[in-house]
Structures are given as structure tokens and as C-alpha cells.
Enzyme design. Sequence first.
Site, mmCIF file in Angstrom:
data_model
loop_
_atom_site.group_PDB
_atom_site.id
_atom_site.type_symbol
_atom_site.label_atom_id
_atom_site.label_comp_id
_atom_site.label_asym_id
_atom_site.label_seq_id
_atom_site.Cartn_x
_atom_site.Cartn_y
_atom_site.Cartn_z
ATOM 1 C CB THR A 114 -76.208 41.113 -11.175
ATOM 2 O OG1 THR A 114 -77.585 40.302 -11.126
ATOM 3 C CG2 THR A 114 -75.364 40.736 -12.579
ATOM 4 C CB CYS A 115 -72.394 42.864 -7.848
ATOM 5 S SG CYS A 115 -73.629 44.393 -8.547
ATOM 6 C CB SER A 116 -71.165 38.603 -5.710
ATOM 7 O OG SER A 116 -71.122 39.492 -5.251
#
Length: 248
Positions: free
Chosen positions: A52-54
Site C-alpha cells: 500500500t505504501c508503494s
Amino acid sequence: MLPSAESLEGKAIPNVVFKARPDDQWRDLSSDELFKGRTVVVFSLPGAFTPTCSSTHLPRYNELAPVLRSHGVDDILCVSVNDAFVMNQWKAGQDAANITVIPDGNGDFTDGMGMLVDKRELGFGRRSWRYSMLVRDGVIEKIFIEPEREGDPFEVSDADTMLAYLAPDAQVPEPVVMFSRPGCPHCARAKQALRDNDIHYTEISEDQKINTIVLRGVTGRMTWPQVFVGGALIGGADEVQAWLAGKA
């Protein structure tokens, strides 16, 4: 248990020193250096390279950074409990030129925020809970903390929520994508026109996979460049200039 937003808003951010490596040289960055006398957006996440961060959290903040800056934000910081080498390598592989990555390798800042959580069941050790905040002169004005439940909720710490708080009437730009060919003068003209109007675009350049067949299959045309805005085909350099003139 995580702290509530109400318990953090109006409080000073933790006073710590981050061990960073801007320009591949060790440098200590203090909280004062990053926050004092400045308006800063911070978003914190469980880890570099995580899905999700990337795929969403970092890219959208990078995309909306020009709009946030136009409404008084001096810098956008991404904080994670990772070391400087990991954070720099992650940023290098992302479209994140508008973001300053901050390595909180020991978790001192995250712990001071009350956001350090146990992720040992995933082999992560202690990491940051996902949140975002608007900080003015070192004081938390607004913080969005993801709901405390299993997994990795991502509902309120996103860039759009932050922008809606900071500037409810802000105009969010449509994504711009250009199919281009190396050495093409019309492509260069279209790119310059977009840059002159401070419009961020993603370029997809011709190679062995992106060729004229692909261009024709996607756009129905065979000439380069072809520019899309918000999913709608604008066309080549002349059409881009006409579209920009219509926006003026």
C-alpha cells in the site's frame, strides 16, 4: 492503544535527531530543522517497499504535492521506521521527487508520537502505525490516524483527505500521460508546453514493447506524441497547445 487525535492536536512534535543520508552523505536532521518556522505535511507508514505504501500512499502525495505547496505547505515528509539506506533506495525506485523521505531507524520519532506498534507476527518488529498530520511551526494542527484494527487500514491518512482539510476548494489536477518517441520534435514541443504550464505528466516512451502498434491500439492514431488527460485523449502537440490555451 494508540493515542487519539484530540490528545495530539495542539501538541509539539517529538524533538529527535534523524540519521539521514541526503546526497549519500551522513547527516543528522533535527526536528527543529525540519519543522521550526515551517508548514509541513507528514505521512507515516509501516515500511518502505510494502504494497500500500508503494502503490498508493507515497505516489498520491507526490502527485498532489504541487497543489499542497500552492496552499502554503513548505515540505512533505514521509516517515518510516527504516534506515536511511532503505528509505533512499525505496525513493529512488518511486516517482517521488516531491517527497522528502525521513528514516526513523530507531523509531524515536514514532515512539514519541505514540504510534510505535508491534508487527512481530509479520517479521517486521516494531513499526509505525499509518497516519498523517499537518504541522505548523512544530505544533500538530491536525492529525489523521487510521482506525485501530487488524491488518493495515488505509482510509484517512491519504493525500486527498489531507488536501480536503487544508484547502477544501482546491482544484485537483487530472492525471496526464504522454506516449512519446525519442528524438521526436513534436513530443519535445508538447512536453515543453506542459512544463511551461506547470503540469506534471507521466511519459511512456517508445521502446520494443511500446511501439506504433501499441500506440494505434490505445489511441487509434499512429503519430507521436499522444497525450491523455484524466483518461481522455487530447492528441498531439497541436491539440495539447490548443487544450492549454483553452484553460488559460
